[in-house]
Design a protein around this motif. Structure first.
Motif, PDB file in Angstrom:
ATOM      1  N   CYS A  42      35.348  76.721 -15.475  1.00 13.25           N
ATOM      2  CA  CYS A  42      34.742  75.392 -15.444  1.00 13.25           C
ATOM      3  C   CYS A  42      35.500  74.433 -16.367  1.00 13.25           C
ATOM      4  CB  CYS A  42      33.273  75.474 -15.843  1.00 13.25           C
ATOM      5  SG  CYS A  42      32.356  73.939 -15.601  1.00 13.25           S
ATOM      6  N   LEU A  43      35.892  74.918 -17.528  1.00 13.19           N
ATOM      7  CA  LEU A  43      36.645  74.077 -18.459  1.00 13.19           C
ATOM      8  C   LEU A  43      38.002  73.714 -17.874  1.00 13.19           C
ATOM      9  CD1 LEU A  43      35.890  75.780 -21.909  1.00 13.19           C
ATOM     10  CD2 LEU A  43      34.853  73.731 -20.947  1.00 13.19           C
ATOM     11  N   GLN A  44      38.651  74.667 -17.216  1.00 10.66           N
ATOM     12  CA  GLN A  44      39.942  74.403 -16.596  1.00 10.66           C
ATOM     13  C   GLN A  44      39.814  73.370 -15.479  1.00 10.66           C
ATOM     14  OE1 GLN A  44      41.139  78.361 -15.416  1.00 10.66           O
ATOM     15  NE2 GLN A  44      42.375  78.670 -17.257  1.00 10.66           N
ATOM     16  N   LYS A  45      38.771  73.483 -14.708  1.00 13.69           N
ATOM     17  CA  LYS A  45      38.570  72.588 -13.566  1.00 13.69           C
ATOM     18  C   LYS A  45      38.168  71.177 -13.994  1.00 13.69           C
ATOM     19  CE  LYS A  45      35.739  71.989  -9.395  1.00 13.69           C
ATOM     20  NZ  LYS A  45      34.627  72.545  -8.580  1.00 13.69           N
ATOM     21  N   THR A  76      38.554  69.791 -26.152  1.00 16.54           N
ATOM     22  CA  THR A  76      37.124  69.937 -25.844  1.00 16.54           C
ATOM     23  C   THR A  76      36.348  70.244 -27.117  1.00 16.54           C
ATOM     24  OG1 THR A  76      37.524  70.722 -23.580  1.00 16.54           O
ATOM     25  CG2 THR A  76      35.402  71.255 -24.560  1.00 16.54           C
ATOM     26  N   ARG A  77      35.407  69.402 -27.449  1.00 14.68           N
ATOM     27  CA  ARG A  77      34.569  69.601 -28.630  1.00 14.68           C
ATOM     28  C   ARG A  77      33.400  70.518 -28.263  1.00 14.68           C
ATOM     29  NH1 ARG A  77      36.129  67.950 -33.375  1.00 14.68           N
ATOM     30  NH2 ARG A  77      34.234  66.856 -33.936  1.00 14.68           N
ATOM     31  N   ILE A  78      33.076  71.461 -29.139  1.00 20.41           N
ATOM     32  CA  ILE A  78      32.051  72.459 -28.825  1.00 20.41           C
ATOM     33  C   ILE A  78      30.815  72.251 -29.697  1.00 20.41           C
ATOM     34  CG2 ILE A  78      31.536  74.918 -28.604  1.00 20.41           C
ATOM     35  CD1 ILE A  78      34.629  75.372 -28.681  1.00 20.41           C
ATOM     36  N   ALA A  79      29.668  72.129 -29.040  1.00 15.50           N
ATOM     37  CA  ALA A  79      28.388  72.027 -29.745  1.00 15.50           C
ATOM     38  C   ALA A  79      27.575  73.276 -29.440  1.00 15.50           C
ATOM     39  CB  ALA A  79      27.621  70.788 -29.290  1.00 15.50           C
ATOM     40  N   ILE A  80      27.261  74.056 -30.462  1.00 15.31           N
ATOM     41  CA  ILE A  80      26.389  75.218 -30.282  1.00 15.31           C
ATOM     42  C   ILE A  80      24.945  74.721 -30.238  1.00 15.31           C
ATOM     43  CG2 ILE A  80      25.542  77.359 -31.298  1.00 15.31           C
ATOM     44  CD1 ILE A  80      28.345  77.621 -30.257  1.00 15.31           C
ATOM     45  N   PHE A  81      24.204  75.180 -29.228  1.00 17.98           N
ATOM     46  CA  PHE A  81      22.800  74.780 -29.053  1.00 17.98           C
ATOM     47  C   PHE A  81      21.998  76.054 -28.878  1.00 17.98           C
ATOM     48  CE2 PHE A  81      19.530  72.598 -26.146  1.00 17.98           C
ATOM     49  CZ  PHE A  81      18.849  72.031 -27.213  1.00 17.98           C
ATOM     50  N   SER A  82      21.256  76.461 -29.926  1.00 18.83           N
ATOM     51  CA  SER A  82      20.693  77.806 -29.910  1.00 18.83           C
ATOM     52  C   SER A  82      19.392  77.920 -30.676  1.00 18.83           C
ATOM     53  CB  SER A  82      21.715  78.776 -30.513  1.00 18.83           C
ATOM     54  OG  SER A  82      21.231  80.100 -30.482  1.00 18.83           O
ATOM     55  N   THR A  83      18.660  79.020 -30.380  1.00 21.46           N
ATOM     56  CA  THR A  83      17.434  79.335 -31.125  1.00 21.46           C
ATOM     57  C   THR A  83      17.727  80.189 -32.349  1.00 21.46           C
ATOM     58  OG1 THR A  83      17.086  81.287 -29.740  1.00 21.46           O
ATOM     59  CG2 THR A  83      15.981  79.263 -29.071  1.00 21.46           C
ATOM     60  N   HIS A  84      18.930  80.700 -32.471  1.00 27.01           N
ATOM     61  CA  HIS A  84      19.254  81.549 -33.618  1.00 27.01           C
ATOM     62  C   HIS A  84      19.192  80.744 -34.914  1.00 27.01           C
ATOM     63  CE1 HIS A  84      20.360  85.425 -31.936  1.00 27.01           C
ATOM     64  NE2 HIS A  84      20.931  84.799 -30.931  1.00 27.01           N
ATOM     65  N   PRO A  85      18.794  81.372 -36.004  1.00 31.43           N
ATOM     66  CA  PRO A  85      18.651  80.664 -37.278  1.00 31.43           C
ATOM     67  C   PRO A  85      19.963  80.027 -37.723  1.00 31.43           C
ATOM     68  CG  PRO A  85      17.658  82.835 -37.407  1.00 31.43           C
ATOM     69  CD  PRO A  85      18.422  82.786 -36.120  1.00 31.43           C
ATOM     70  N   GLU A  86      19.886  78.747 -38.066  1.00 31.89           N
ATOM     71  CA  GLU A  86      21.081  78.013 -38.484  1.00 31.89           C
ATOM     72  C   GLU A  86      21.724  78.616 -39.729  1.00 31.89           C
ATOM     73  OE1 GLU A  86      20.204  73.473 -37.813  1.00 31.89           O
ATOM     74  OE2 GLU A  86      18.356  74.580 -38.199  1.00 31.89           O
ATOM     75  N   GLU A  87      20.873  79.066 -40.666  1.00 32.15           N
ATOM     76  CA  GLU A  87      21.426  79.552 -41.929  1.00 32.15           C
ATOM     77  C   GLU A  87      22.265  80.814 -41.762  1.00 32.15           C
ATOM     78  OE1 GLU A  87      17.045  80.961 -41.901  1.00 32.15           O
ATOM     79  OE2 GLU A  87      18.228  79.255 -41.227  1.00 32.15           O
ATOM     80  N   ILE A  88      22.112  81.487 -40.615  1.00 29.67           N
ATOM     81  CA  ILE A  88      22.881  82.702 -40.373  1.00 29.67           C
ATOM     82  C   ILE A  88      24.123  82.424 -39.533  1.00 29.67           C
ATOM     83  CG2 ILE A  88      22.832  84.987 -39.288  1.00 29.67           C
ATOM     84  CD1 ILE A  88      19.842  85.078 -39.939  1.00 29.67           C
TER      85      ILE A  88
END
Length: 209
Positions: A42-45, A76-88
């Motif tokens: 998808c990134l390549q396309k 390409t700038r990457i944004a992590i979007f997650s439920t995992h604890p930020e402090e970890i």
């Protein structure tokens, strides 16, 4: 208008993010993928400006994937979007190539502010987290403090173990031999002061929502 790809295996989340981004008239969602192998194609396309990535998307090892994307798609700038604890996970995500770490508990306003900062070339971290990371957290004796001291690879192994992967599966996914996986398990038991694999996994699940 910035082009965005959303990589998240939860359709409701992906669709919600798309609607939210479209409401600003500043972003164009050019792709949505739900599995790791689909990301690169998808990134390549599409050649997006921003990739919004869920840590737990199937068939990836997140830190390894972040480094690979940064090498192959540097614009390409990457944004992590997650439920995992930020402090970890946040600091290691940034070190591995992400431009920001956004919690899925964030408000719509915070989410859009974070994406805008990332789109403009900045780095986004929650203010409270940034302050915590600048404190003397090395002396933190809590369970979270112990997790902060794990290496990126140790976190990857622990995350795979807690998702039910066997040593053989982990060795294939991380491209290491099974003996090395066993070594990581021994280190994790020691670092997290766990007496058994079951106790180790119970601890790990405390940080997954």
């Amino acid at each position: 208008m910035k082009k965005v790809v959303i990589a998240d295996h939860h359709p409701l989340t992906a669709n919600g993010v798309e609607v939210l981004l479209k409401s600003t008239n500043e972003y164009l969602v050019v792709g949505k993928v739900g599995r790791g192998p689909e990301i690169e194609s998808c990134l390549q396309k599409e050649g997006p400006d921003i990739l919004i990535l869920e840590i737990n998307i199937p068939n990836i090892t997140v830190f390894q994937t972040l480094k690979k994307i940064r090498e192959e798609f540097p614009r390409t700038r990457i944004a992590i979007f997650s439920t995992h604890p930020e402090e970890i996970y946040a600091l290691r995500s940034i070190k591995s190539g992400a431009a920001g770490y956004i919690s899925k508990t964030a408000t719509k306003e915070v989410f859009l502010q974070a994406i805008k900062r990332i789109a403009l070339g900045g780095v986004y971290l929650d203010e409270k987290l940034a302050l915590a990371l600048n404190s003397n957290s090395i002396n933190d004796k809590s369970l979270v403090g112990s997790y902060k001291k794990l290496s990126s690879r140790e976190i990857e192994v622990l995350n795979l173990l807690s998702s039910g992967k066997r040593n053989k599966d982990i060795s294939v996914l991380l491209e290491i031999n099974e003996k090395t996986v066993s070594t990581y398990k021994t280190r994790l038991l020691k670092k997290l002061n766990a007496n058994s694999l079951a106790e180790l996994l119970n601890q790990a699940r405390m940080f997954q929502f």
